[in-house]
Design a protein around this motif. Structure first.
Motif, PDB file in Angstrom:
ATOM      1  N   UNK A 371       5.718 -18.925 -43.973  1.00 57.43           N
ATOM      2  CA  UNK A 371       5.199 -17.600 -44.279  1.00 57.43           C
ATOM      3  C   UNK A 371       4.159 -17.704 -45.380  1.00 57.43           C
ATOM      4  N   UNK A 372       3.206 -16.797 -45.354  1.00 61.02           N
ATOM      5  CA  UNK A 372       2.264 -16.686 -46.455  1.00 61.02           C
ATOM      6  C   UNK A 372       2.910 -15.916 -47.597  1.00 61.02           C
ATOM      7  N   UNK A 373       2.672 -16.349 -48.828  1.00 59.12           N
ATOM      8  CA  UNK A 373       3.077 -15.576 -49.997  1.00 59.12           C
ATOM      9  C   UNK A 373       2.045 -14.461 -50.209  1.00 59.12           C
ATOM     10  N   UNK A 374       2.327 -13.483 -51.090  1.00 63.34           N
ATOM     11  CA  UNK A 374       1.314 -12.456 -51.356  1.00 63.34           C
ATOM     12  C   UNK A 374      -0.031 -13.041 -51.770  1.00 63.34           C
ATOM     13  N   UNK A 375      -0.028 -14.070 -52.608  1.00 62.62           N
ATOM     14  CA  UNK A 375      -1.291 -14.708 -52.985  1.00 62.62           C
ATOM     15  C   UNK A 375      -1.893 -15.450 -51.802  1.00 62.62           C
ATOM     16  N   UNK A 376      -1.044 -16.078 -51.008  1.00 62.19           N
ATOM     17  CA  UNK A 376      -1.524 -16.799 -49.840  1.00 62.19           C
ATOM     18  C   UNK A 376      -2.236 -15.910 -48.845  1.00 62.19           C
ATOM     19  N   UNK A 377      -1.857 -14.631 -48.797  1.00 54.36           N
ATOM     20  CA  UNK A 377      -2.498 -13.707 -47.864  1.00 54.36           C
ATOM     21  C   UNK A 377      -3.972 -13.497 -48.189  1.00 54.36           C
ATOM     22  N   UNK A 378      -4.349 -13.764 -49.438  1.00 56.66           N
ATOM     23  CA  UNK A 378      -5.766 -13.691 -49.803  1.00 56.66           C
ATOM     24  C   UNK A 378      -6.572 -14.798 -49.129  1.00 56.66           C
ATOM     25  N   UNK A 379      -5.898 -15.853 -48.748  1.00 52.59           N
ATOM     26  CA  UNK A 379      -6.579 -17.047 -48.215  1.00 52.59           C
ATOM     27  C   UNK A 379      -6.121 -17.360 -46.783  1.00 52.59           C
ATOM     28  N   UNK A 380      -5.710 -16.347 -46.049  1.00 54.43           N
ATOM     29  CA  UNK A 380      -5.114 -16.566 -44.729  1.00 54.43           C
ATOM     30  C   UNK A 380      -6.007 -17.378 -43.800  1.00 54.43           C
ATOM     31  N   UNK A 381      -7.284 -17.018 -43.708  1.00 54.60           N
ATOM     32  CA  UNK A 381      -8.190 -17.735 -42.803  1.00 54.60           C
ATOM     33  C   UNK A 381      -8.400 -19.178 -43.264  1.00 54.60           C
ATOM     34  N   UNK A 382      -8.518 -19.360 -44.573  1.00 51.73           N
ATOM     35  CA  UNK A 382      -8.702 -20.709 -45.121  1.00 51.73           C
ATOM     36  C   UNK A 382      -7.475 -21.574 -44.834  1.00 51.73           C
ATOM     37  N   UNK A 383      -6.291 -21.009 -44.990  1.00 55.43           N
ATOM     38  CA  UNK A 383      -5.062 -21.767 -44.753  1.00 55.43           C
ATOM     39  C   UNK A 383      -4.946 -22.118 -43.276  1.00 55.43           C
ATOM     40  N   UNK A 384      -5.201 -21.142 -42.403  1.00 54.05           N
ATOM     41  CA  UNK A 384      -5.120 -21.413 -40.965  1.00 54.05           C
ATOM     42  C   UNK A 384      -6.071 -22.532 -40.569  1.00 54.05           C
ATOM     43  N   UNK A 385      -7.307 -22.480 -41.075  1.00 50.81           N
ATOM     44  CA  UNK A 385      -8.277 -23.530 -40.742  1.00 50.81           C
ATOM     45  C   UNK A 385      -7.804 -24.891 -41.243  1.00 50.81           C
ATOM     46  N   UNK A 386      -7.153 -24.912 -42.405  1.00 52.23           N
ATOM     47  CA  UNK A 386      -6.661 -26.165 -42.974  1.00 52.23           C
ATOM     48  C   UNK A 386      -5.488 -26.745 -42.202  1.00 52.23           C
TER      49      UNK A 386
END
Length: 389
Positions: A371-386
């Motif tokens: 799951x994404x954390x609240x902060x992680x949701x700011x970087x959702x596209x970046x995380x998915x691409x990674x």
């Protein structure tokens, strides 16, 4: 991390369905930020509606006889259609497909289209969910966006729809643009809560190529978007939604319990859907198909009995990446077992890529789901691409 209770699990299972999307490529005027396919000329609307009817027939076998649980009129601005045209399209679908008795049928609408007569006419159709493009409750912002409506029309349209019996309503807001101060943003959110709208979609303003907004910025007639402003307003958004009992079930989507968009959840859960109309996309689990984004060429092809579409057969890598991209954005998360179901051993490889996001506390894990954390949701596209393969 959100707790997924029994009711939420039921809704999640309900989202495993087939859907039909109908693209209505007409708008009264062009919003400065929009890059969707549409025309501001209604000259050939009648011919295009007949082509939509014909394409529904041509594509009747695409979903292999699966029950249709959702129908979604998107665009463009579907509320420019007359009620009898909407009725015709729904009837064509239900004549050629088995539709669930409780099918969700959504119509996107602009506030300026929803006068008393239009609302009354829509109540005579099978449309049972309205998606209203409000964007802002400030006239200066709407002018800046080149929207066709004004703030008072938004509030009146919502109340009019509710009074007529439309309970299942969603509305859109946009944040992260120069005119939107934090005070105005909080006012927009408070107004949504005051109107008792059960589903809210909120999008950060993005600058798409070949839009009027992109041209204004390149010519220095407008300032560029501010990423820090957008991030700060997204954090305000998440907190406000939590405070008012909304579930953050997808990056841009919030709802009161039980008011998920069943149709859009198709996309995020990898469920089959058929797209009808120019520029519409389709997906059946094995291939992806997209229609030509040109009204005249689309109509001409359909008239000759041809579907003007390109088709791509999805590779194993395509399917892995699509599942990562859509699932990580939702409250249901990325299921490692499902990933291994697509390609054996892929979960272990992904977990290696995910180490840096765990270290940054952008991603968390419960059982076999990420799951994404609240902060992680700011970087959702970046995380998915990674995490892509």
């Amino acid at each position: 991390m959100l707790k997924i209770d029994t009711y939420t699990k039921y809704i999640y299972q309900l989202c495993q369905m087939a859907g039909i999307y109908i693209h209505i490529p007409f708008c009264k005027q062009a919003c400065h930020y929009c890059d969707f396919h549409f025309s501001t000329s209604p000259q050939y609307k009648d011919e295009l509606v007949q082509s939509l009817v014909a394409e529904i027939g041509l594509q009747k076998s695409y979903l292999n006889g699966e029950t249709i649980e959702t129908i979604y009129f998107g665009g463009g601005t579907p509320s420019v259609l007359a009620a009898d045209e909407i009725h015709l399209l729904i009837n064509t679908i239900t004549e050629l497909h088995t539709a669930a008795s409780n099918a969700e049928i959504t119509l996107e609408a602009n506030p300026d289209d929803l006068d008393a007569a239009k609302i009354k006419a829509l109540r005579q159709t099978d449309v049972n969910r309205l998606s209203i493009g409000i964007q802002s409750f400030f006239d200066e912002d709407l002018v800046w966006m080149n929207r066709a409506h004004r703030a008072k029309e938004s509030e009146a349209a919502v109340k009019r729809a509710q009074d007529a019996g439309f309970e299942n309503i969603t509305a859109d807001l946009i944040y992260g643009y120069p005119l939107l101060t934090d005070t105005k943003w909080k006012h927009n959110l408070d107004k949504m809560f005051e109107l008792n709208i059960p589903h809210i979609s909120a999008y950060s303003m993005t600058v798409e190529p070949e839009t009027a907004l992109a041209a204004f910025i390149s010519k220095k007639k407008q300032p560029p978007m501010n990423e820090q402003q957008s991030a700060a307003q997204f954090m305000v958004l998440m907190q406000a939604m939590t405070d008012h009992g909304f579930e953050h079930y997808e990056i841009s989507n919030f709802c009161r319990p039980g008011h998920y968009s069943r149709h859009n959840s198709n996309y995020w859960q990898g469920v089959k859907y058929l797209g009808i109309g120019p520029s519409a996309h389709s997906y059946n689990g094995e291939t992806r198909q997209w229609n030509i984004a040109n009204n005249a060429k689309y109509t001409k092809a359909i008239t000759t009995g041809k579907i003007p579409a390109e088709t791509e057969t999805l590779t194993e890598e395509n399917r892995l990446n699509e599942y990562i991209m859509t699932s990580i954005r939702t409250m249901w998360g990325l299921d490692l077992n499902r990933l291994n179901g697509i390609a054996k051993g892929s979960a272990d490889e992904l977990m290696t890529s995910a180490d840096e996001y765990f270290d940054k506390e952008w991603v968390t894990q419960k059982d076999n789901t990420l799951f994404l954390t609240p902060t992680g949701k700011l970087y959702a596209d970046h995380i998915a691409a990674g995490l892509f393969f």
